[in-house]
Design an enzyme around this catalytic site. Structure first.
Site, mmCIF file in Angstrom:
data_model
loop_
_atom_site.group_PDB
_atom_site.id
_atom_site.type_symbol
_atom_site.label_atom_id
_atom_site.label_comp_id
_atom_site.label_asym_id
_atom_site.label_seq_id
_atom_site.Cartn_x
_atom_site.Cartn_y
_atom_site.Cartn_z
ATOM 1 N N SER A 176 0.318 -4.198 -6.730
ATOM 2 C CA SER A 176 0.426 -4.233 -5.631
ATOM 3 C C SER A 176 -1.767 -4.660 -5.854
ATOM 4 C CB SER A 176 0.723 -3.706 -5.097
ATOM 5 O OG SER A 176 0.750 -3.452 -3.756
ATOM 6 N N ASP A 200 7.089 -5.230 -3.113
ATOM 7 C CA ASP A 200 6.097 -4.264 -3.394
ATOM 8 C C ASP A 200 6.751 -4.159 -4.923
ATOM 9 O OD1 ASP A 200 3.342 -2.193 -4.406
ATOM 10 O OD2 ASP A 200 3.214 -2.654 -2.404
#
Length: 310
Positions: free
Chosen positions: A55, A169
């Protein structure tokens, strides 16, 4: 392409523990602390042999692996609150309320896209395939596509589309991707920006101004409560009730906290650099200078302990 700790790449006098594999966790805007950590590692003459990011960690790690961290830092530190807001391409679709395309287009104007396999430093990042539910590791292809996929925070950003795949994510399954490191003979340095430790107050000159206002256009008023939770103006007393969206995000945070600890307990880590989950909201990128300084200070503390044998 870098080949880990091949002895031909480093001076013979370099201590083994000065060659590190760097793990950069998820964490939204808190991930800007990774910049300060990298700068402190370089200041102390550590050599980063490999980076694995998730991320926000994928974003910072990718910029460093491309040799463009100074340019990225200059760009991000010159964004104020309204600049950050202007880079959010809002959408009314149900998969998330930000498309996530506008910010990367702006960044590409500063730092052009590159192929991961052509980077001067070994880099990898992770995302989760929505349909299969499996972790996907990016080690080649477009750097920006990989970063966009890794940072597709559920309910915030729309899933990233790459071919027939839809990614969210990487922090959903692996927020501190130690498992991505290919060379186990280096000192493993983990930067965890999802720590449960207390919020750290940086020096006054590094704190972001809280006087900037955020004005939403009329057509976005329905999104106001959803958006403003990522731009907190002040610390609130502990809440006793949550909206449906807040409950989803809070639950995701708690799962990540616990999973981070489990991962760290099961891998040999040389040093863990901790940044509090309460340090900043997910989208508070206007606080870049402050968060970079937090990362530098936290790195100093952790590396002092490592170097002193504590």
């Amino acid at each position: 392409m870098c080949s880990g700790t091949d002895s031909k790449l480093y001076p013979k006098y370099m201590a083994k523990n000065k060659i590190v594999s760097l793990i950069l966790s998820s964490g939204g805007a808190r991930g800007l602390a990774h910049v300060g950590v990298i700068e402190e590692l370089e200041r102390r003459d550590y050599v980063i042999a490999e980076i694995a990011g998730c991320s926000a960690g994928a974003l910072v790690g990718g910029m460093y692996a491309a040799g463009k961290l100074p340019e990225f830092k200059d760009w991000i530190c010159n964004l104020d609150r309204l600049d950050v807001f202007s880079l959010m391409d809002f959408t009314f679709t149900s998969g998330g309320f930000i498309k996530g395309e506008k910010v990367y287009q702006a960044l590409k104007e500063v730092i052009p896209d590159q192929a991961i396999e052509d980077l001067p430093l070994r880099f990898s990042c992770n995302a989760v395939d929505v349909n299969s539910g499996k972790e996907y590791i990016f080690t080649q292809g477009s750097l920006y596509e990989a970063i966009r996929a890794s940072g597709s925070i559920p309910s915030v950003f729309l899933p990233a589309e790459i071919g027939k795949h839809h990614f969210i994510d990487g922090g959903v399954l692996n927020p501190v991707p130690i498992s991505l490191i290919s060379d186990t003979h280096t000192t493993v340095v983990v930067v965890n920006t999802n720590s449960l430790e207390e919020h750290f107050l940086p020096p006054p000159q590094k704190r972001a101004s809280q006087k900037q206002s955020l004005t939403l256009p009329g057509w976005l008023m329905d999104y106001q409560n959803k958006i403003m939770q990522y731009f907190p103006e002040k610390k609130e007393d502990p809440k006793t009730s949550y909206s449906a969206m807040e409950l989803v995000i809070r639950s995701f945070d708690l799962l990540q906290d616990r999973y981070c600890q489990l991962l760290l307990e099961n891998y040999p880590v040389g040093v863990e650099i901790k940044v509090s989950r309460n340090q900043a909201g997910v989208l508070e990128f206007h606080r870049a200078a402050e968060l970079i300084e937090v990362g530098r200070i936290k790195a100093c503390e952790a590396l002092d302990r490592l170097e002193n044998g504590n």
